[in-house]
Design a protein around this motif. Structure first.
Motif, PDB file in Angstrom:
ATOM      1  N   SER A   1     -98.499 -52.458  53.754  1.00 15.70           N
ATOM      2  CA  SER A   1     -97.852 -53.305  54.762  1.00 15.70           C
ATOM      3  C   SER A   1     -96.569 -52.610  55.211  1.00 15.70           C
ATOM      4  CB  SER A   1     -97.519 -54.686  54.188  1.00 15.70           C
ATOM      5  OG  SER A   1     -96.829 -55.479  55.128  1.00 15.70           O
ATOM      6  N   ALA A   2     -96.457 -52.385  56.508  1.00 16.92           N
ATOM      7  CA  ALA A   2     -95.300 -51.682  57.045  1.00 16.92           C
ATOM      8  C   ALA A   2     -94.077 -52.596  56.993  1.00 16.92           C
ATOM      9  CB  ALA A   2     -95.577 -51.219  58.472  1.00 16.92           C
ATOM     10  N   ALA A   3     -93.168 -52.265  56.110  1.00 20.25           N
ATOM     11  CA  ALA A   3     -91.954 -53.068  55.963  1.00 20.25           C
ATOM     12  C   ALA A   3     -90.952 -52.288  55.141  1.00 20.25           C
ATOM     13  CB  ALA A   3     -92.270 -54.400  55.288  1.00 20.25           C
ATOM     14  N   GLY A   4     -89.649 -52.623  55.308  1.00 19.40           N
ATOM     15  CA  GLY A   4     -88.629 -52.014  54.477  1.00 19.40           C
ATOM     16  C   GLY A   4     -88.083 -50.747  55.092  1.00 19.40           C
ATOM     17  N   GLY A   5     -87.468 -49.961  54.263  1.00 18.61           N
ATOM     18  CA  GLY A   5     -86.766 -48.785  54.729  1.00 18.61           C
ATOM     19  C   GLY A   5     -85.366 -49.179  55.185  1.00 18.61           C
ATOM     20  N   GLY A   6     -84.855 -48.508  56.178  1.00 18.10           N
ATOM     21  CA  GLY A   6     -83.559 -48.900  56.712  1.00 18.10           C
ATOM     22  C   GLY A   6     -82.669 -47.723  56.991  1.00 18.10           C
ATOM     23  N   ASP A   7     -82.879 -46.603  56.309  1.00 16.94           N
ATOM     24  CA  ASP A   7     -82.166 -45.397  56.682  1.00 16.94           C
ATOM     25  C   ASP A   7     -83.221 -44.297  56.844  1.00 16.94           C
ATOM     26  OD1 ASP A   7     -82.906 -45.077  54.111  1.00 16.94           O
ATOM     27  OD2 ASP A   7     -80.972 -44.351  53.368  1.00 16.94           O
ATOM     28  N   THR A   8     -82.847 -43.192  57.352  1.00 18.80           N
ATOM     29  CA  THR A   8     -83.858 -42.183  57.688  1.00 18.80           C
ATOM     30  C   THR A   8     -84.561 -41.623  56.450  1.00 18.80           C
ATOM     31  OG1 THR A   8     -82.746 -41.591  59.729  1.00 18.80           O
ATOM     32  CG2 THR A   8     -84.278 -39.976  58.837  1.00 18.80           C
ATOM     33  N   PRO A   9     -83.863 -41.092  55.429  1.00 21.93           N
ATOM     34  CA  PRO A   9     -84.604 -40.555  54.284  1.00 21.93           C
ATOM     35  C   PRO A   9     -85.301 -41.672  53.500  1.00 21.93           C
ATOM     36  CG  PRO A   9     -82.354 -39.722  54.347  1.00 21.93           C
ATOM     37  CD  PRO A   9     -82.419 -40.880  55.288  1.00 21.93           C
ATOM     38  N   GLU A  10     -86.482 -41.336  52.980  1.00 26.62           N
ATOM     39  CA  GLU A  10     -87.244 -42.279  52.157  1.00 26.62           C
ATOM     40  C   GLU A  10     -87.447 -41.684  50.751  1.00 26.62           C
ATOM     41  OE1 GLU A  10     -87.246 -44.852  53.690  1.00 26.62           O
ATOM     42  OE2 GLU A  10     -87.730 -44.585  55.805  1.00 26.62           O
ATOM     43  N   ALA A  11     -88.368 -42.276  50.001  1.00 25.58           N
ATOM     44  CA  ALA A  11     -88.602 -41.833  48.606  1.00 25.58           C
ATOM     45  C   ALA A  11     -89.825 -40.922  48.517  1.00 25.58           C
ATOM     46  CB  ALA A  11     -88.775 -43.045  47.692  1.00 25.58           C
ATOM     47  N   ASP A  12     -89.998 -40.026  49.523  1.00 29.06           N
ATOM     48  CA  ASP A  12     -91.176 -39.148  49.571  1.00 29.06           C
ATOM     49  C   ASP A  12     -91.322 -38.303  48.304  1.00 29.06           C
ATOM     50  OD1 ASP A  12     -89.862 -39.774  52.060  1.00 29.06           O
ATOM     51  OD2 ASP A  12     -91.228 -38.434  53.125  1.00 29.06           O
ATOM     52  N   LEU A  13     -90.260 -37.558  47.972  1.00 26.53           N
ATOM     53  CA  LEU A  13     -90.354 -36.621  46.839  1.00 26.53           C
ATOM     54  C   LEU A  13     -90.655 -37.343  45.542  1.00 26.53           C
ATOM     55  CD1 LEU A  13     -87.414 -34.126  47.583  1.00 26.53           C
ATOM     56  CD2 LEU A  13     -89.857 -33.862  48.075  1.00 26.53           C
ATOM     57  N   ASN A  14     -90.051 -38.489  45.325  1.00 26.79           N
ATOM     58  CA  ASN A  14     -90.336 -39.249  44.101  1.00 26.79           C
ATOM     59  C   ASN A  14     -91.811 -39.596  44.016  1.00 26.79           C
ATOM     60  OD1 ASN A  14     -89.544 -41.003  41.732  1.00 26.79           O
ATOM     61  ND2 ASN A  14     -90.440 -42.536  43.099  1.00 26.79           N
ATOM     62  N   ALA A  15     -92.411 -40.033  45.151  1.00 28.88           N
ATOM     63  CA  ALA A  15     -93.825 -40.396  45.140  1.00 28.88           C
ATOM     64  C   ALA A  15     -94.695 -39.191  44.801  1.00 28.88           C
ATOM     65  CB  ALA A  15     -94.227 -40.973  46.500  1.00 28.88           C
ATOM     66  N   LEU A  16     -94.414 -38.053  45.413  1.00 29.63           N
ATOM     67  CA  LEU A  16     -95.200 -36.843  45.127  1.00 29.63           C
ATOM     68  C   LEU A  16     -95.042 -36.418  43.673  1.00 29.63           C
ATOM     69  CD1 LEU A  16     -94.390 -34.902  48.417  1.00 29.63           C
ATOM     70  CD2 LEU A  16     -96.642 -35.780  47.755  1.00 29.63           C
ATOM     71  N   TYR A  17     -93.806 -36.515  43.158  1.00 31.90           N
ATOM     72  CA  TYR A  17     -93.569 -36.136  41.758  1.00 31.90           C
ATOM     73  C   TYR A  17     -94.363 -37.039  40.814  1.00 31.90           C
ATOM     74  CZ  TYR A  17     -91.067 -34.682  37.565  1.00 31.90           C
ATOM     75  OH  TYR A  17     -90.765 -34.195  36.328  1.00 31.90           O
ATOM     76  N   GLU A  18     -94.319 -38.340  41.099  1.00 27.81           N
ATOM     77  CA  GLU A  18     -95.059 -39.288  40.247  1.00 27.81           C
ATOM     78  C   GLU A  18     -96.549 -38.985  40.263  1.00 27.81           C
ATOM     79  OE1 GLU A  18     -93.913 -41.540  38.271  1.00 27.81           O
ATOM     80  OE2 GLU A  18     -91.792 -41.507  38.814  1.00 27.81           O
ATOM     81  N   LEU A  19     -97.102 -38.694  41.435  1.00 31.01           N
ATOM     82  CA  LEU A  19     -98.545 -38.410  41.532  1.00 31.01           C
ATOM     83  C   LEU A  19     -98.913 -37.101  40.847  1.00 31.01           C
ATOM     84  CD1 LEU A  19     -99.251 -39.511  45.207  1.00 31.01           C
ATOM     85  CD2 LEU A  19     -99.991 -40.678  43.121  1.00 31.01           C
ATOM     86  N   ALA A  20     -97.944 -36.222  40.655  1.00 33.29           N
ATOM     87  CA  ALA A  20     -98.216 -34.949  39.978  1.00 33.29           C
ATOM     88  C   ALA A  20     -98.047 -35.043  38.473  1.00 33.29           C
ATOM     89  CB  ALA A  20     -97.290 -33.862  40.526  1.00 33.29           C
ATOM     90  N   THR A  21     -97.437 -36.123  37.986  1.00 32.69           N
ATOM     91  CA  THR A  21     -97.070 -36.166  36.568  1.00 32.69           C
ATOM     92  C   THR A  21     -97.630 -37.373  35.828  1.00 32.69           C
ATOM     93  OG1 THR A  21     -94.982 -37.233  37.164  1.00 32.69           O
ATOM     94  CG2 THR A  21     -94.968 -34.816  36.924  1.00 32.69           C
ATOM     95  N   GLY A  22     -98.766 -37.875  36.292  1.00 30.25           N
ATOM     96  CA  GLY A  22     -99.436 -38.887  35.480  1.00 30.25           C
ATOM     97  C   GLY A  22     -99.620 -40.248  36.093  1.00 30.25           C
TER      98      GLY A  22
END
Length: 624
Positions: free
Chosen positions: A134-155
């Motif tokens: 569901s498209a919602a949230g955010g509020g500033d330009t940078p998001e949590a992209d790197l954290n998501a990729l790191y999590e998907l790479a580490t279990g």
């Protein structure tokens, strides 16, 4: 985040979207998959190999990772509406494909990262995971992209150990760096350590800080820039199909007489394209004639995908096989026919070789007839017979061997020049014995069948009346019979269930008398047998015996006996009835035994035995 969507013309920043080679129409695999060569020792041959890769990387584990902040509604709607097309297209190319679903927002949101569906082959579950976006949230330009990729790479999800791991990441904004404590460099290291390729779909400013291009390049993935929201699903498919794969030949086995090399050592091509190699196969200068093999597995990204090529090289040579024949028990000699083979294929020219027999444990002329001569292969011929005659006999002995040796070849080398002829002794490993004795009074007998006992033979004896004395003891008998039976009569026949040695003895009436004692016996009889019966280890002798006493009186008093063993104490000794012993392959059945300090009287005794032979001391006639 909340911002207006960016509308830009679709351009291809990644050159991989414009393939450098036309995708091959051939099915994935190596061509040719089998190579068959005939080489001389020291010679070599060159073969061109084409490896067609899959349009989609093999056995993919594909995780769809979405930026679900407020500005991503159009892209999310496009992927949601086309989820079945994405999974269906991938499954059509790779039926073992599995999928996962994840999303990220920003750390100002309650859930900055979430796995909506773990890796699964259930496409309905994948759709359900996407439907959670569901498209919602955010509020500033940078998001949590790197954290998501790191999590998907580490279990965060469980990838299959043999899968091609792909994250299809789409978004419109770059990431905080660090993100959740993970820098860009750390995220790239984690993705590379997990062997994950990243397909990055930029629907806005995803690569504004160069993060997406750095990740795609480092992981061997693809970056697709300037993708409209309504084309994200197609961009994901295009990106997956543009991932480069590395094809590398690996020699998994090779006979030491051969060497096999491929050039180049590896080739990188877009998925679906053809990698071409030049393969050189060489036979060693000292390679003996024969047939040799090498196997090459063309690995895709370091993993075997079944793209296996088998090379067979034939170096011309001669061999002779081993032959086993049963010795036989008489009649005409037995033919032991060896086959001399020309290996490596037929020769265009004649090939000759000499052969000769030699003694082993078998000796000529007692066991076989010596032979020698020359064999000639005409062009096109690959096998010729050599026959040696074996002499039959009826003596039980160990299996024996002789050899036929090839020498002085012309036109080919020698691969296996010695053939072993094994003469299997088919005589029984033992013999039956048997004897039946109606009466035995201190060694004086009456009505004895097959008195020699060994070997057993068919026989029968009868005596109408016999009176035998042992000092003051008088034994009066009437109608004495004894018999023995051997089956089969021809013991050279192969052992079979039911083969046996049997003995029987009978006396219709007996009176034993001495001072103060009279023993009267009705019909007494005994049987003993050694019979071949099936068992866990094959046929084996089973020893059995039985006896009966119809009636017994002692000094006029009746005693019930029947067939069970019974011992009766008497003043002069003991009266043993229905006695049986089985010791060392001998069964002995005695209907009556009167034992005194000075004499032993045995009536109706049967005995059957099995014996080994000199060659097989522990053998028996149920085996050969």
């Amino acid at each position: 985040m909340s911002r207006s969507s960016l509308f830009v013309a679709l351009t291809t920043v990644s050159a991989l979207l414009a393939p450098a080679a036309v995708a091959a129409a051939a099915p994935p695999g190596v061509d040719p998959a089998t190579v068959d060569l005939t080489l001389a020792a020291g010679a070599s041959a060159v073969v061109t190999k084409h490896v067609t890769t899959s349009a989609v990387p093999p056995n993919p584990d594909l995780v769809l990772l979405a930026d679900t902040t407020g500005s991503m509604g159009g892209a999310i709607d496009n992927v949601r509406a086309n989820a079945n097309a994405i999974t269906g297209d991938v499954l059509a190319a790779q039926p073992t494909a599995q999928f996962g679903v994840a999303e990220y927002k920003d750390f100002s949101d309650s859930v900055p990262f979430k796995v909506n569906q773990g890796i699964t082959g259930n496409t309905a579950a994948v759709q359900a995971g996407i439907d959670q976006w569901s498209a919602a949230g955010g509020g500033d330009t940078p998001e949590a992209d790197l954290n998501a990729l790191y999590e998907l790479a580490t279990g965060a999800v469980a990838y299959r150990p043999d899968g091609t791991r792909i994250i299809a990441w789409f978004g419109d904004a770059p990431s905080h760096d660090p993100s959740g404590g993970h820098t860009l460099a750390q995220t790239i290291d984690a993705l590379k350590a997990a062997n994950i390729r990243v397909v990055a779909v930029n629907v806005g400013a995803l690569d504004a800080l160069g993060q997406a291009s750095a990740i795609a390049t480092a992981t061997g993935g693809v970056l697709l820039n300037n993708v409209p929201s309504n084309q994200v699903s197609q961009a994901i498919l295009d990106g997956i199909k543009s991932i480069e794969v590395t094809v590398a030949p690996k020699v998994t086995s090779c006979d030491p007489q051969l060497s096999l090399t491929n050039a180049p050592a590896s080739v990188k091509v877009p998925s679906g394209d053809v990698a071409t190699f030049t393969e050189t196969v060489a036979a060693a200068a000292d390679a003996a004639p024969g047939t040799y093999h090498c196997t090459v597995d063309y690995l895709v990204d370091g993993v075997s995908r079944g793209f296996v090529e088998t090379t067979t090289v034939r170096v011309l040579g001669l061999s002779i096989n081993d032959v086993t024949v049963n010795e036989g028990s008489g009649g005409a000699p037995v033919r032991a026919t060896f086959t001399v083979s020309l290996l490596g294929g037929a020769s265009p020219n004649p090939v000759t070789v000499h052969y000769a027999t030699a003694d082993g444990t078998a000796t000529a002329p007692a066991d076989y007839q010596a032979a020698s001569g020359d064999v000639t292969f005409a062009p096109g011929e690959t096998s010729k017979p050599v026959t040696v005659l074996v002499n039959p006999d009826t003596v039980d002995e160990p299996d024996e061997t002789f050899t036929v040796t090839l020498s002085n070849p012309a036109g080919a080398g020698l691969v296996d020049p010695t053939g072993v002829g094994t003469i299997v002794d088919d005589d029984r490993d033992g013999v039956f014995s048997c004897t039946g004795t109606a009466a035995n009074v201190i060694g004086i007998t009456a009505a004895v069948a097959n008195p020699a006992n060994l070997p057993c033979a068919d026989d029968s004896k009868s005596v109408l009346d016999a009176t035998l004395n042992a000092g003051l003891i008088k034994v009066q008998t009437h109608a004495l019979t004894a018999s023995t039976d051997l089956a089969p009569d021809d013991q050279s026949a192969a052992p079979a269930a039911g083969d046996h040695a049997q003995a029987a003895a009978r006396i219709d009436k007996t009176v034993i008398s001495t001072v103060g004692l009279t023993i009267e016996l009705g019909v007494i009889q005994s049987q003993a047998a050694a019979t071949c019966q099936p068992g866990p280890g094959g046929l084996a002798p089973v020893l059995t015996g039985s006896s009966t006493i119809a009636s017994l009186k002692i000094n006029g008093a009746s005693v019930t006996v029947g067939s069970a063993p019974l011992t009766i104490a008497l003043v002069i000794g003991s009266l043993k009835l229905n006695g049986q012993t089985i010791v060392n392959g001998v069964v002995k059945q005695q209907a009556v035994a009167l034992e005194t300090p000075l004499a032993k009287i045995v009536l109706a005794e049967s005995q059957a035995d099995v014996h080994g032979t000199a060659a097989h001391p522990a053998g028996n006639p149920c085996k050969r």
